[in-house]
Design a protein around this motif. Structure first.
Motif, PDB file in Angstrom:
ATOM      1  N   THR A   4       0.838  -1.200   0.000  1.00 23.46           N
ATOM      2  CA  THR A   4       0.000   0.000   0.000  1.00 23.46           C
ATOM      3  C   THR A   4       0.870   1.245   0.000  1.00 23.46           C
ATOM      4  O   THR A   4       1.922   1.278   0.637  1.00 23.46           O
ATOM      5  CB  THR A   4      -0.920   0.021   1.237  1.00 23.46           C
ATOM      6  N   ILE A   5       0.427   2.249  -0.729  1.00 22.80           N
ATOM      7  CA  ILE A   5       1.124   3.527  -0.782  1.00 22.80           C
ATOM      8  C   ILE A   5       0.082   4.637  -0.676  1.00 22.80           C
ATOM      9  O   ILE A   5      -1.009   4.531  -1.257  1.00 22.80           O
ATOM     10  CB  ILE A   5       1.968   3.640  -2.076  1.00 22.80           C
ATOM     11  N   SER A   6       0.388   5.682   0.082  1.00 14.91           N
ATOM     12  CA  SER A   6      -0.589   6.751   0.337  1.00 14.91           C
ATOM     13  C   SER A   6      -0.007   8.110   0.000  1.00 14.91           C
ATOM     14  O   SER A   6       1.207   8.329   0.094  1.00 14.91           O
ATOM     15  CB  SER A   6      -1.025   6.737   1.806  1.00 14.91           C
ATOM     16  N   GLY A   7      -0.890   9.033  -0.389  1.00 21.47           N
ATOM     17  CA  GLY A   7      -0.456  10.382  -0.728  1.00 21.47           C
ATOM     18  C   GLY A   7      -1.655  11.290  -0.924  1.00 21.47           C
ATOM     19  O   GLY A   7      -2.715  11.086  -0.316  1.00 21.47           O
ATOM     20  N   THR A   8      -1.502  12.261  -1.814  1.00 21.49           N
ATOM     21  CA  THR A   8      -2.536  13.258  -2.078  1.00 21.49           C
ATOM     22  C   THR A   8      -2.875  13.271  -3.554  1.00 21.49           C
ATOM     23  O   THR A   8      -1.984  13.143  -4.412  1.00 21.49           O
ATOM     24  CB  THR A   8      -2.049  14.658  -1.662  1.00 21.49           C
ATOM     25  N   GLY A   9      -4.138  13.436  -3.887  1.00 27.17           N
ATOM     26  CA  GLY A   9      -4.543  13.586  -5.276  1.00 27.17           C
ATOM     27  C   GLY A   9      -4.172  14.961  -5.780  1.00 27.17           C
ATOM     28  O   GLY A   9      -4.508  15.965  -5.149  1.00 27.17           O
ATOM     29  N   PRO A  64      -6.636  13.229   0.478  1.00 20.55           N
ATOM     30  CA  PRO A  64      -5.771  12.086   0.751  1.00 20.55           C
ATOM     31  C   PRO A  64      -6.292  10.844   0.039  1.00 20.55           C
ATOM     32  O   PRO A  64      -7.514  10.652  -0.081  1.00 20.55           O
ATOM     33  CB  PRO A  64      -5.837  11.935   2.274  1.00 20.55           C
ATOM     34  N   VAL A  65      -5.387  10.005  -0.432  1.00 14.79           N
ATOM     35  CA  VAL A  65      -5.784   8.800  -1.160  1.00 14.79           C
ATOM     36  C   VAL A  65      -4.740   7.717  -0.938  1.00 14.79           C
ATOM     37  O   VAL A  65      -3.547   8.000  -0.841  1.00 14.79           O
ATOM     38  CB  VAL A  65      -5.967   9.099  -2.671  1.00 14.79           C
ATOM     39  N   SER A  66      -5.212   6.491  -0.835  1.00 14.92           N
ATOM     40  CA  SER A  66      -4.330   5.335  -0.693  1.00 14.92           C
ATOM     41  C   SER A  66      -4.629   4.336  -1.799  1.00 14.92           C
ATOM     42  O   SER A  66      -5.788   4.172  -2.211  1.00 14.92           O
ATOM     43  CB  SER A  66      -4.525   4.655   0.667  1.00 14.92           C
ATOM     44  N   GLU A  99      -6.331  -1.340  -5.913  1.00 17.94           N
ATOM     45  CA  GLU A  99      -7.482  -0.785  -5.208  1.00 17.94           C
ATOM     46  C   GLU A  99      -7.165   0.650  -4.812  1.00 17.94           C
ATOM     47  O   GLU A  99      -6.097   0.926  -4.261  1.00 17.94           O
ATOM     48  CB  GLU A  99      -7.790  -1.599  -3.962  1.00 17.94           C
ATOM     49  N   VAL A 100      -8.080   1.560  -5.084  1.00 21.15           N
ATOM     50  CA  VAL A 100      -7.880   2.977  -4.758  1.00 21.15           C
ATOM     51  C   VAL A 100      -9.109   3.487  -4.012  1.00 21.15           C
ATOM     52  O   VAL A 100     -10.239   3.187  -4.399  1.00 21.15           O
ATOM     53  CB  VAL A 100      -7.607   3.809  -6.036  1.00 21.15           C
ATOM     54  N   ASP A 101      -8.885   4.219  -2.924  1.00 22.44           N
ATOM     55  CA  ASP A 101     -10.015   4.691  -2.113  1.00 22.44           C
ATOM     56  C   ASP A 101     -10.411   6.123  -2.444  1.00 22.44           C
ATOM     57  O   ASP A 101     -11.034   6.811  -1.640  1.00 22.44           O
ATOM     58  CB  ASP A 101      -9.718   4.555  -0.616  1.00 22.44           C
ATOM     59  N   GLY A 102     -10.052   6.582  -3.628  1.00 23.42           N
ATOM     60  CA  GLY A 102     -10.411   7.928  -4.063  1.00 23.42           C
ATOM     61  C   GLY A 102     -10.612   7.983  -5.559  1.00 23.42           C
ATOM     62  O   GLY A 102     -10.644   6.954  -6.239  1.00 23.42           O
ATOM     63  N   ALA A 103     -10.728   9.212  -6.070  1.00 19.11           N
ATOM     64  CA  ALA A 103     -11.036   9.410  -7.482  1.00 19.11           C
ATOM     65  C   ALA A 103      -9.796   9.507  -8.367  1.00 19.11           C
ATOM     66  O   ALA A 103      -9.924   9.627  -9.586  1.00 19.11           O
ATOM     67  CB  ALA A 103     -11.865  10.681  -7.653  1.00 19.11           C
TER      68      ALA A 103
END
Length: 317
Positions: A17-22, A28-30, A101-105
């Motif tokens: 898993t990797i997380s950051g900003t759109g 925030p998005v992972s 898998e992405v939890d954002g747009a």
């Protein structure tokens, strides 16, 4: 890519898993890379807050908007944006099958390059699968033009990119990057090149609801007096064209298979890359689908053999 590098499909060993900003939403998005079976390809799943899942195969037919980035899907309510930097990393590392898998747009922008995604994949490593990889081999030139811009595919024994840009900006001007694409070349010459933009365009983008997550931590910013605002400066002398080449690698990865040929472009971008790829794939006489034969007993050499294309249509939905 040489014939000796042709072989079997791959996936990753374990999830990562990797997380950051759109970069456009500023939210925030992972994302999580998951192992996948052979012939499943690259699949993106957008996980919605209400439990719904929007799924897209990373193929040309699923590409929607290409104005500021490359988007999979045709509705902002379900689409997944800014996939090009991730796709470039997967393509360059010859990672064929993965569920993302992405939890954002949109994908996290990270530092504006592909390097963080490569680092994440390196953490878990790749493993081969017992199915041969297939390739799209260009057999005749295909060219598109739009004003002063153009792009073309041509036959070549390997995978080569020749990208040239020409900006009305003294800091950038006319730059070109030409080279064979290999994992080592991508890592050293392209992977760390960041996205870039002009300070004069920022307010317009903000007003339109874009670039809300853009910052000096993830973009090279050019001031009104044509200087780089970022304190650390450029990572490469010609970082601008190297990033455009990185984008081209990611956009062409949406063929759904690696290609054997040369891709050239002048004053291109996401839209030009997408249209060139669709032009190639719509001309069935311009390419063939091939795979490597088994190594010869004596020499260990491989040759490419054509396979039944209808059984392998990575560019379809």
């Amino acid at each position: 890519m040489s014939i000796g590098q042709l072989g079997y499909q791959t996936t990753i060993v374990n999830p990562v898993t990797i997380s950051g900003t759109g970069v456009h939403s500023g939210a925030p998005v992972s994302i999580t890379f998951n192992p996948a079976e052979a012939d499943s390809g690259v699949v993106f799943q957008r996980m919605h807050a209400d439990g719904r899942v929007s799924e897209y195969r990373a193929v040309s037919s699923q590409v929607g908007n290409t104005d500021l980035c490359t988007v999979l899907g045709f509705s902002s309510l379900t689409s997944i944006a800014t996939v090009e930097h991730v796709m470039a990393a997967l393509y360059a590392l010859s990672l064929d099958n993965v569920l993302i898998e992405v939890d954002g747009a949109e994908m996290p922008i990270m530092d504006g390059s592909s390097a963080p995604f490569i680092e994440a994949i390196d953490q878990v490593g790749l493993r081969p699968l017992a199915v041969k990889r297939r390739y799209i081999r260009v057999v005749k030139p295909v060219r598109i033009e739009a004003g002063a811009s153009w792009a073309e595919f041509s036959p070549h024994d390997g995978t080569r990119f020749e990208v040239e840009i020409d900006f009305d900006c003294p800091l950038i001007g006319r730059q070109a990057w030409r080279g064979e694409l290999t994992p080592a070349t991508f890592r050293s010459e392209l992977s760390r090149a960041r996205t870039f933009g002009f300070m004069r365009d920022v307010e317009k983008l903000w007003a339109a609801g874009f670039a809300l997550g853009s910052s000096l931590e993830n973009s090279v910013v050019i001031s009104d007096d044509n200087t780089v605002i970022n304190v650390e400066g450029l990572r490469y002398r010609d970082e601008f064209v190297r990033h455009k080449t990185l984008d081209a690698v990611g956009d062409l990865a949406l063929a759904g298979a690696q290609f054997i040929g040369c891709y050239r472009s002048y004053r291109g971008g996401h839209k030009m890359n997408a249209h060139a790829l669709k032009a190639l794939l719509s001309d069935r006489s311009a390419y063939e689908v091939v795979e490597a034969s088994s190594p010869r007993a004596r020499s260990g050499a491989r040759e490419l053999i054509a396979v039944n294309a209808p059984e392998f249509a990575p560019w379809s939905a």
